[in-house]
Design a protein around this motif. Structure first.
Motif, mmCIF file in Angstrom:
data_model
loop_
_atom_site.group_PDB
_atom_site.id
_atom_site.type_symbol
_atom_site.label_atom_id
_atom_site.label_comp_id
_atom_site.label_asym_id
_atom_site.label_seq_id
_atom_site.Cartn_x
_atom_site.Cartn_y
_atom_site.Cartn_z
ATOM 1 N N LYS A 1 0.842 -1.208 0.000
ATOM 2 C CA LYS A 1 0.000 0.000 0.000
ATOM 3 C C LYS A 1 0.872 1.252 0.000
ATOM 4 C CE LYS A 1 -3.889 -2.058 2.477
ATOM 5 N NZ LYS A 1 -4.663 -2.045 3.739
ATOM 6 N N THR A 2 1.927 1.218 0.837
ATOM 7 C CA THR A 2 2.828 2.367 0.919
ATOM 8 C C THR A 2 3.532 2.594 -0.411
ATOM 9 O OG1 THR A 2 3.174 1.899 3.269
ATOM 10 C CG2 THR A 2 4.781 3.320 2.202
ATOM 11 N N ARG A 3 3.958 1.512 -1.064
ATOM 12 C CA ARG A 3 4.598 1.649 -2.387
ATOM 13 C C ARG A 3 3.642 2.290 -3.391
ATOM 14 N NH1 ARG A 3 6.477 -3.813 -1.467
ATOM 15 N NH2 ARG A 3 8.615 -3.717 -0.737
ATOM 16 N N VAL B 1 2.090 6.984 -6.556
ATOM 17 C CA VAL B 1 1.126 8.032 -6.917
ATOM 18 C C VAL B 1 1.718 9.400 -6.612
ATOM 19 C CG1 VAL B 1 -1.112 9.030 -6.279
ATOM 20 C CG2 VAL B 1 -0.918 6.579 -6.691
ATOM 21 N N MET B 2 2.337 9.538 -5.437
ATOM 22 C CA MET B 2 2.949 10.819 -5.075
ATOM 23 C C MET B 2 4.061 11.180 -6.057
ATOM 24 S SD MET B 2 3.076 10.399 -0.922
ATOM 25 C CE MET B 2 4.010 11.872 -0.628
ATOM 26 N N ARG B 3 4.880 10.186 -6.432
ATOM 27 C CA ARG B 3 5.979 10.415 -7.373
ATOM 28 C C ARG B 3 5.432 10.887 -8.722
ATOM 29 N NH1 ARG B 3 8.409 5.545 -7.078
ATOM 30 N NH2 ARG B 3 9.542 6.185 -5.239
ATOM 31 N N LYS C 1 2.553 12.370 -9.273
ATOM 32 C CA LYS C 1 1.987 13.714 -9.107
ATOM 33 C C LYS C 1 3.087 14.769 -9.068
ATOM 34 C CE LYS C 1 -2.391 12.576 -6.914
ATOM 35 N NZ LYS C 1 -3.276 12.777 -5.763
ATOM 36 N N ILE C 2 4.189 14.448 -8.383
ATOM 37 C CA ILE C 2 5.316 15.384 -8.333
ATOM 38 C C ILE C 2 5.890 15.578 -9.732
ATOM 39 C CG2 ILE C 2 7.707 15.617 -7.530
ATOM 40 C CD1 ILE C 2 6.790 14.361 -4.882
ATOM 41 N N LEU C 3 6.004 14.502 -10.497
ATOM 42 C CA LEU C 3 6.524 14.598 -11.850
ATOM 43 C C LEU C 3 5.612 15.467 -12.724
ATOM 44 C CD1 LEU C 3 8.744 13.662 -13.787
ATOM 45 C CD2 LEU C 3 7.326 11.684 -14.317
ATOM 46 N N VAL C 4 4.313 15.260 -12.598
ATOM 47 C CA VAL C 4 3.358 16.079 -13.361
ATOM 48 C C VAL C 4 3.467 17.534 -12.934
ATOM 49 C CG1 VAL C 4 0.885 16.528 -13.691
ATOM 50 C CG2 VAL C 4 1.751 14.190 -13.856
ATOM 51 N N GLN C 5 3.580 17.779 -11.637
ATOM 52 C CA GLN C 5 3.696 19.162 -11.155
ATOM 53 C C GLN C 5 4.985 19.814 -11.650
ATOM 54 O OE1 GLN C 5 3.281 18.894 -6.896
ATOM 55 N NE2 GLN C 5 1.044 18.719 -6.973
ATOM 56 N N ARG C 6 6.089 19.086 -11.684
ATOM 57 C CA ARG C 6 7.343 19.622 -12.210
ATOM 58 C C ARG C 6 7.207 19.967 -13.688
ATOM 59 N NH1 ARG C 6 12.139 15.886 -9.662
ATOM 60 N NH2 ARG C 6 12.050 16.774 -7.556
ATOM 61 N N CYS C 7 6.588 19.046 -14.422
ATOM 62 C CA CYS C 7 6.381 19.319 -15.851
ATOM 63 C C CYS C 7 5.512 20.567 -16.041
ATOM 64 C CB CYS C 7 5.745 18.115 -16.538
ATOM 65 S SG CYS C 7 6.857 16.715 -16.689
ATOM 66 N N MET C 8 4.475 20.680 -15.241
ATOM 67 C CA MET C 8 3.605 21.860 -15.332
ATOM 68 C C MET C 8 4.386 23.123 -14.969
ATOM 69 S SD MET C 8 0.638 20.932 -16.362
ATOM 70 C CE MET C 8 -0.484 22.202 -15.878
ATOM 71 N N LEU C 9 5.215 23.048 -13.941
ATOM 72 C CA LEU C 9 6.022 24.191 -13.527
ATOM 73 C C LEU C 9 7.008 24.584 -14.627
ATOM 74 C CD1 LEU C 9 6.672 26.169 -11.256
ATOM 75 C CD2 LEU C 9 8.257 24.470 -10.344
#
Length: 114
Positions: free
Chosen positions: A73-75, A80-82, A84-92
């Motif tokens: 579950k933690t993985r 999912v967090m990884r 989302k962070i990648l998408v946010q970096r791309c958006m930034l």
């Protein structure tokens, strides 16, 4: 009569030897029974300990399974967090490129376009 006395003494000695052998056999049987009872007690104790160890191992196995499930579950959450962070970096990065492009256009129109 002397023959009768010797026969009685011989019979008595044979009977005594037989009784002694019987007593030793009885004692040997009693010792064997004591050893058998002791072995049975030891076997019962060993079985009891093995049962307790089995329960401990089963509890440990259940804990390992639960831990493995929690790790999975933690993985999944970390993946999912990884993402989302990648998408946010791309958006930034896209926003930064857009701002640089807009700034370039503004500078172009301000200084070079007459």
């Amino acid at each position: 009569m002397n023959f009768g006395v010797n026969w009685e003494e011989e019979h008595w000695r044979t009977l005594s030897k037989g009784n002694a052998i019987l007593d030793r056999s009885s004692q040997s049987i009693a010792r064997s029974q004591a050893v058998a009872v002791e072995s049975e007690q030891i076997g019962t104790e060993v079985l009891s300990e093995l049962g307790e160890q089995r329960e401990r191992l089963l509890r440990g196995n259940r804990r390992l399974i639960q831990t493995d499930e929690e790790l999975n579950k933690t993985r999944k959450i970390l993946n999912v967090m990884r993402s989302k962070i990648l998408v946010q970096r791309c958006m930034l990065i896209l926003i930064i490129f857009l701002e640089v492009a807009i700034l370039g256009i503004v500078i172009y129109f301000k200084f070079f376009h007459k």
